[in-house]
Design a protein around this motif. Structure first.
Motif, short mmCIF file in Angstrom:
data_model
loop_
_atom_site.label_atom_id
_atom_site.label_comp_id
_atom_site.label_asym_id
_atom_site.label_seq_id
_atom_site.Cartn_x
_atom_site.Cartn_y
_atom_site.Cartn_z
N ILE A 1 0.62 -1.07 -0.46
CA ILE A 1 -0.19 -0.11 0.16
C ILE A 1 0.67 1.55 -0.14
CG2 ILE A 1 -0.08 -0.11 2.49
CD1 ILE A 1 -2.69 1.08 2.36
N ILE B 1 0.70 5.97 0.06
CA ILE B 1 -0.34 7.05 0.52
C ILE B 1 0.70 8.53 0.00
CG2 ILE B 1 1.08 7.70 2.28
CD1 ILE B 1 -1.98 7.94 3.38
N VAL C 1 -2.80 13.42 1.71
CA VAL C 1 -4.24 12.48 2.32
C VAL C 1 -3.60 11.53 3.58
CG1 VAL C 1 -5.65 12.30 0.50
CG2 VAL C 1 -3.85 10.62 0.99
N GLU D 1 -4.74 9.68 5.81
CA GLU D 1 -4.95 8.14 6.04
C GLU D 1 -5.36 7.30 4.55
OE1 GLU D 1 -7.16 6.91 10.04
OE2 GLU D 1 -7.96 5.72 8.76
N LYS D 2 -5.16 6.18 4.68
CA LYS D 2 -5.54 5.52 3.58
C LYS D 2 -5.50 3.50 3.63
CE LYS D 2 -4.30 4.20 -1.47
NZ LYS D 2 -3.34 3.85 -2.39
N LYS D 3 -6.87 3.49 3.68
CA LYS D 3 -6.87 2.28 3.56
C LYS D 3 -7.45 1.01 2.16
CE LYS D 3 -10.39 -0.99 7.17
NZ LYS D 3 -10.98 -0.01 7.17
N GLU D 4 -7.15 -0.09 1.77
CA GLU D 4 -6.79 -0.95 1.61
C GLU D 4 -6.94 -2.35 2.35
OE1 GLU D 4 -4.34 0.87 -1.87
OE2 GLU D 4 -3.80 -1.05 -1.10
N THR E 1 -4.12 -0.24 6.30
CA THR E 1 -4.49 0.88 6.80
C THR E 1 -2.94 2.01 6.92
OG1 THR E 1 -5.82 1.18 7.95
CG2 THR E 1 -5.27 3.15 8.52
#
Lengths: 114, 113
Positions: free
Chosen positions: B48, B50, B54, B56-59, B63
């Motif tokens: 993942i 980022i 941003v 926060e990024k969630k997959e 996270t």
């Protein structure tokens, strides 16, 4: 679709010898970067090739050299091997204009210097 | 000079627990922050990533939390599974120009059954 292919997978060399490692990039990729990963460490950038020229170089001595061929494949050469050169050598390929999109590592070549 | 500092060096988590790995960077020009997963005998694989616009990024179960002012980012693995046992590396780069990655030293994660 083959990913990044590196050869050989393992090799053992003696101090003072020279070694050549090979990398075939993923289909459609034109840029090849080489990294050295010592045991228990993160990969360290060695250099990057694009359009058959070295474009960037990390903090590695001139004993480390490379080449990129017209088919985008690449070689890493290390002269006068030292025990400290023992590491996993990783090749990563990408497409120049796409930055890190699709940036893909091979499984590496494990070099042992004795 | 180590530009990306990663902690902890190793981590043991029970199955179903949360794994948290932290990284700090120094170069404010970095604008791309990926996490890689590496299994023995394999190359790193992107998990993942980022960018600093941003927080926060969630997959799925993974996270990334990003704190630009503190120059820190972290990986959270929710509901950790034994198959998550691997070495995790944070990295950073400037996405413009020629792309090279600066890696942390790695965290060896073991998820116990």
């Amino acid at each position: 679709d083959a990913g990044v292919t590196q050869s050989p997978t393992h090799l053992i060399k003696t101090r003072g010898q020279q070694v050549t490692l090979r990398c075939s990039p993923k289909s459609g990729h034109d840029t090849v970067s080489w990294y050295q990963q010592a045991l228990g460490q993160g990969p360290q950038f060695i250099f990057q090739y694009y359009e058959e020229e070295e474009r960037q170089r990390g903090n590695f001595p001139d004993r480390f050299s490379g080449h990129q061929f017209p088919n985008y494949s690449s070689e890493l050469n290390v002269n006068a091997l030292l025990l400290g050169d023992s590491a996993l050598y990783l090749c990563a390929s990408s497409k120049r204009l796409q930055g890190f999109y699709g940036y893909t590592f091979g499984s590496g070549t494990r070099l042992t210097v004795v | 000079q180590q530009q990306v500092k990663q902690s902890p060096q190793s981590l043991i988590v029970q199955k179903g627990g949360i794994s948290i790995i932290n990284c700090a960077y120094e170069n404010t020009a970095f604008d791309y922050f990926p996490w890689y997963q590496q299994f023995p005998g394999k190359g790193p694989a992107l998990l993942i990533a980022i960018r600093p616009d941003v927080s926060e990024k969630k997959e799925g179960r993974f996270t990334i939390s990003f704190n630009k002012s503190a120059k820190q980012f972290s990986l959270h693995i929710m509901d950790s599974q034994p198959g998550d046992s691997a070495t995790y590396f944070c990295a950073a780069s400037m996405e413009s120009g020629y792309s090279t990655l600066t890696f942390g030293k790695g965290t060896m994660l073991l998820v116990s059954p």
